[in-house]
Design an enzyme around this catalytic site. Structure first.
Site, PDB file in Angstrom:
ATOM      1  N   ASP A  68      35.157  39.790  42.474  1.00  0.00           N
ATOM      2  CA  ASP A  68      35.255  38.341  43.539  1.00  0.00           C
ATOM      3  C   ASP A  68      36.322  38.300  44.259  1.00  0.00           C
ATOM      4  O   ASP A  68      36.190  37.684  45.321  1.00  0.00           O
ATOM      5  CB  ASP A  68      35.401  36.865  42.200  1.00  0.00           C
ATOM      6  N   ARG A  96      49.744  35.360  38.323  1.00  0.00           N
ATOM      7  CA  ARG A  96      49.891  34.516  38.318  1.00  0.00           C
ATOM      8  C   ARG A  96      51.313  34.189  38.147  1.00  0.00           C
ATOM      9  O   ARG A  96      51.928  32.919  37.969  1.00  0.00           O
ATOM     10  CB  ARG A  96      49.338  34.188  36.298  1.00  0.00           C
ATOM     11  N   GLU A 156      46.670  40.770  36.815  1.00  0.00           N
ATOM     12  CA  GLU A 156      47.555  39.205  36.459  1.00  0.00           C
ATOM     13  C   GLU A 156      48.434  38.932  36.327  1.00  0.00           C
ATOM     14  O   GLU A 156      48.756  37.683  36.297  1.00  0.00           O
ATOM     15  CB  GLU A 156      46.749  39.492  34.910  1.00  0.00           C
ATOM     16  N   GLU A 196      36.533  27.828  38.490  1.00  0.00           N
ATOM     17  CA  GLU A 196      34.544  27.696  39.630  1.00  0.00           C
ATOM     18  C   GLU A 196      34.503  26.846  39.909  1.00  0.00           C
ATOM     19  O   GLU A 196      34.533  27.303  41.795  1.00  0.00           O
ATOM     20  CB  GLU A 196      34.478  29.777  39.394  1.00  0.00           C
TER      21      GLU A 196
HETATM   22  C1  DMJ Z   1      41.951  33.786  37.198  1.00  0.00           C
HETATM   23  O1  DMJ Z   1      42.764  34.271  36.432  1.00  0.00           O
HETATM   24  C2  DMJ Z   1      41.610  33.345  38.128  1.00  0.00           C
HETATM   25  O2  DMJ Z   1      40.871  32.285  38.895  1.00  0.00           O
HETATM   26  C3  DMJ Z   1      40.760  34.738  38.552  1.00  0.00           C
HETATM   27  O3  DMJ Z   1      40.530  34.793  40.175  1.00  0.00           O
HETATM   28  C4  DMJ Z   1      39.941  34.548  37.913  1.00  0.00           C
HETATM   29  N1  DMJ Z   1      39.707  34.416  36.886  1.00  0.00           N
HETATM   30  C5  DMJ Z   1      40.835  33.552  35.672  1.00  0.00           C
HETATM   31  C6  DMJ Z   1      40.029  32.082  35.807  1.00  0.00           C
HETATM   32  O4  DMJ Z   1      38.612  32.076  35.345  1.00  0.00           O
END
Ligand code: DMJ
Length: 451
Positions: free
Chosen positions: A212, A83, A79, A346
């Site tokens: 993912d 971010r 995270e 998404e």
């Molecule tokens: C975000 O922090 C990013 O897109 C991550 O890949 C998946 N979760 C969240 C948004 O849903």
């Protein structure tokens, strides 16, 4: 929408990680430990792109004066990377302001002890003061998570590029080496890998949560390398082929979906997170094996349609966290704990890629439906809130304005209604938090398929 989200954050939660738009106060998430300002760093590039210049300057001043990584904090490596490192790198590349480069590299150095494991597969959690790492207590057999350790590559390649220090790139290239030396069940990548033994944990495979962005970063590593990273290209298309064979199915009424695979058995469930894959398939289509370009564009379009259906079949016209294709239902959440919507990007992310790559007007139409639904059901006087149940007629606010709403959801929506020459896909890669990284044309010799 960006102004409403930003000003309320500024008014009620300035300097804290996120906003509680109903309670009108700050929201802190354990993901960032005591690192502060997630919304500010996540929003920087969106402010820049939307030409909110004063707001960008005040965000920059906050970073200069207050963004502090010298804290005793246990953070999620993934995270913080997507971010904070991603947000700072993007702000640097867009604005050229040195402070963002410095802060990104400073934070990258703080994350390096996460790789001190026998295999070099990093820990999920790291105390950035002590350098002690560990994994999520819930993860199978003490494993690290594929979507977490597999989603460092783009940022770390840029950290080496900007700092002149090869260590960041070496760490993520070693992850590849470990993965390439492992046998994969049916060519699939399990979500769990034990960093001590270097062996897979439980055989759970997903293109949604836990898996993912690993797949996303293989494709984007290929594109970001100016199409020189042949190893990434091969890993991506091999993985996608196995996913098509073992996970992608069509419902009886013709909706294509991506199921989850558990030790050979399919769970006919698709997560909101999985919806990013429509855009990924389309983005990779040009470089697909001979004769397969149309197939992957078509697959992207089919996933976009399925995800649109998951939105359209709710009361609020925003989709649930997960939807099922069993027991006679299609694209509907059947479990109460899968009915929430937390302002995730998404689905509009896939609309953005499909719009850019096909210019089919239905993607703008669908994106506008999402805008209207957000305005009607998520906008409150104190910002934007997620919802606990998208099938309910009455408000069910969760009282969190996620930082990715500003970083991703609003940015992708803005781009859908902008001209293609704003951030052309030929020059820019979006990290998994929608932060921008330029394509690097200088690392031609770094990675070859045989190396
Ligand atoms: C975000 O922090 C990013 O897109 C991550 O890949 C998946 N979760 C969240 C948004 O849903």
């Amino acid at each position: 929408m960006m102004k409403h989200a930003w000003y309320n954050y500024k008014h009620y939660a300035w300097g804290l990680n996120e906003l509680k738009p109903v309670s009108k106060e700050g929201h802190s998430s354990s993901l960032f430990g005591s690192i502060k300002g997630a919304t500010i760093v996540d929003a920087l590039d969106t402010l820049f792109i939307m030409e909110m210049k004063e707001e960008f300057e005040e965000a920059k001043s906050w970073v200069e004066e207050n963004l502090d990584f010298n804290v005793n904090a246990e953070v999620s490596v993934f995270e913080v990377n997507i971010r904070f490192v991603g947000g700072l790198l993007s702000a640097y590349y867009l604005s050229g302001e040195e402070i963002f480069r410095e802060k990104a590299v400073e934070l990258g150095v703080k994350l390096l002890p996460a790789f001190h494991t026998p295999s070099g597969i990093p820990w999920a959690l790291l105390n950035i003061k002590s350098g002690i790492g560990r994994n999520w207590p819930w993860a199978s057999g003490g494993s690290s998570i594929l979507a977490e350790f597999g989603t460092l590559h783009l940022e770390f390649i840029h950290l080496s590029h900007l700092s002149g220090n090869p260590i960041f790139a070496e760490k993520v290239m070693n992850i590849r080496t470990v993965l390439n030396n492992l046998q994969k069940p049916q060519g699939l990548y399990p979500n769990y890998l034990n960093p001590s033994s270097g062996q897979w944990g439980q055989y759970h495979v997903s293109v949604g949560g836990l898996g993912d962005s690993f797949y996303e970063y293989l494709l984007k590593a290929w594109l970001m390398s100016d199409k020189t990273d042949l190893e990434a290209k091969k890993m991506y298309f091999d993985a996608v082929q196995a996913i098509e064979t073992h996970l992608i199915r069509k419902s009886s009424r013709g909706l294509t979906y991506i199921a989850e695979w558990k030790g050979g058995l399919l769970e006919h469930k698709m997560g909101h997170l999985t919806c990013f894959a429509g855009g990924m398939f389309a983005l990779g289509a040009d470089d697909a094996p001979k004769g397969r370009t149309q197939h992957y564009l078509q697959l992207g379009a089919e996933i976009a349609r399925t995800c649109h259906e998951s939105y359209n079949r709710t009361f609020v016209k925003l989709g649930p966290e997960a939807f099922r294709f069993d027991g006679g239902v299609e694209a509907i959440a059947t479990r109460q704990n899968e009915k929430y919507y937390i302002l995730r990007p998404e689905v509009v992310e896939t609309y953005m890629y499909m719009w850019r790559l096909t210019h089919d007007p239905k993607y703008r139409k669908w994106a506008w439906e999402a805008v209207e639904a957000l305005e009607k059901h998520c906008r409150v006087t104190g910002g934007y809130s997620g919802l606990r149940d998208v099938y309910l007629r009455q408000d069910s606010y969760d009282d969190v304005q996620q930082s990715f709403f500003l970083a991703e959801t609003l940015k992708y929506l803005y781009l859908i209604f902008s001209d293609d020459d704003l951030l052309p896909l030929e020059h820019w890669i979006f990290n998994t938090e929608a932060h921008l990284l330029p394509i690097l044309s200088t690392n031609r010799k770094e990675v070859g398929v045989d190396e």
